[in-house]
Design an enzyme around this catalytic site. Structure first.
Site, short mmCIF file in Angstrom:
data_model
loop_
_atom_site.label_atom_id
_atom_site.label_comp_id
_atom_site.label_asym_id
_atom_site.label_seq_id
_atom_site.Cartn_x
_atom_site.Cartn_y
_atom_site.Cartn_z
NE ARG A 120 39.13 -18.10 8.39
CZ ARG A 120 38.60 -18.14 9.61
NH1 ARG A 120 39.37 -18.37 10.66
NH2 ARG A 120 37.31 -17.95 9.78
CG ASP A 121 49.31 -16.91 10.10
OD1 ASP A 121 49.86 -16.06 10.82
OD2 ASP A 121 49.96 -17.65 9.31
CB ILE A 122 49.44 -17.50 4.74
CG1 ILE A 122 49.26 -18.00 3.34
CG2 ILE A 122 50.90 -17.55 5.18
CD1 ILE A 122 49.93 -17.14 2.27
CG ASN B 162 55.49 -13.65 18.00
OD1 ASN B 162 55.23 -14.01 19.14
ND2 ASN B 162 55.13 -14.35 16.93
CB VAL C 158 55.32 -9.74 9.14
CG1 VAL C 158 54.75 -8.54 8.38
CG2 VAL C 158 55.28 -11.00 8.27
CG HIS D 124 51.46 -9.28 13.10
ND1 HIS D 124 52.64 -8.69 12.73
CD2 HIS D 124 51.76 -10.57 13.40
CE1 HIS D 124 53.62 -9.57 12.79
NE2 HIS D 124 53.12 -10.73 13.20
CG HIS E 204 50.17 -14.41 15.83
ND1 HIS E 204 50.40 -15.13 14.68
CD2 HIS E 204 51.22 -13.56 15.97
CE1 HIS E 204 51.56 -14.73 14.14
NE2 HIS E 204 52.07 -13.79 14.90
P1 AMP Z 1 55.23 -13.09 13.12
O1 AMP Z 1 56.16 -14.23 12.88
O2 AMP Z 1 54.74 -12.98 14.53
O3 AMP Z 1 55.80 -11.79 12.59
O4 AMP Z 1 53.93 -13.42 12.29
C1 AMP Z 1 53.83 -13.22 10.91
C2 AMP Z 1 52.72 -14.11 10.44
O5 AMP Z 1 52.28 -13.66 9.19
C3 AMP Z 1 53.13 -15.58 10.27
O6 AMP Z 1 52.34 -16.39 11.14
C4 AMP Z 1 52.85 -15.85 8.81
O7 AMP Z 1 52.34 -17.14 8.58
C5 AMP Z 1 51.83 -14.76 8.46
N1 AMP Z 1 51.77 -14.38 7.06
C6 AMP Z 1 52.81 -14.03 6.26
N2 AMP Z 1 52.36 -13.69 5.04
C7 AMP Z 1 51.02 -13.82 5.06
C8 AMP Z 1 49.97 -13.61 4.13
N3 AMP Z 1 50.21 -13.20 2.88
N4 AMP Z 1 48.70 -13.84 4.50
C9 AMP Z 1 48.42 -14.26 5.75
N5 AMP Z 1 49.36 -14.46 6.70
C10 AMP Z 1 50.63 -14.25 6.36
#
Ligand code: AMP
Length: 114
Positions: free
Chosen positions: A29-31, A87, A96, A100, A102
């Site tokens: 799950r996204d944080i 993205n 990040v 990945h 979403h």
């Molecule tokens: P993006 O902005 O498309 O690169 O998505 C990166 C996603 O990673 C964001 O939606 C963040 O909320 C999520 N994220 C960052 N760190 C963590 C974590 N430790 N656990 C879960 N999700 C994370």
């Protein structure tokens, strides 16, 4: 990659409940959820962006879509509908730099996205 947060999750260095795992992917799950269901599907290999997917890795994308459909069904968003989005780079909203996707659902999605 030492400083990559998703590599740390994959290596078990950052406690995170995995919803799915196989030899190519993990999902958790996204944080900072942007929808009632917001799951990240993350490649085990550290590939910085979707621009870096080589031809030999094309099967990975189909696999991600199949696993996303499975997770959508398990989270009861398959029939109502969901969005699967990746993205790429700064203006694409990537924060990040480890590939990945979403998986978002449980509410009505806007189009175009903000
Ligand atoms: P993006 O902005 O498309 O690169 O998505 C990166 C996603 O990673 C964001 O939606 C963040 O909320 C999520 N994220 C960052 N760190 C963590 C974590 N430790 N656990 C879960 N999700 C994370």
């Amino acid at each position: 990659m030492e400083d990559c947060i998703f590599c740390k999750i994959i290596k078990g260095e950052l406690a995170t409940e995995l919803l799915y795992e196989d030899d190519q992917l993990v999902a958790f799950r996204d944080i900072d959820p942007q929808a009632p269901v917001h799951i990240l599907l993350v490649t085990k290999e550290h590939i910085p962006t979707i621009l870096d997917i080589e031809e030999r890795k094309q099967g990975l994308i189909g696999h991600i879509y199949r696993v996303a459909a499975k997770l959508a069904r398990e989270n009861n968003i398959a029939e109502t509908g969901y969005r699967l989005v990746s993205n790429c780079n700064k203006e694409g909203g990537q924060t990040v730099f480890h590939i990945h996707f979403h998986l978002l659902g449980g509410r009505s999605m806007q189009w175009p996205p903000g």
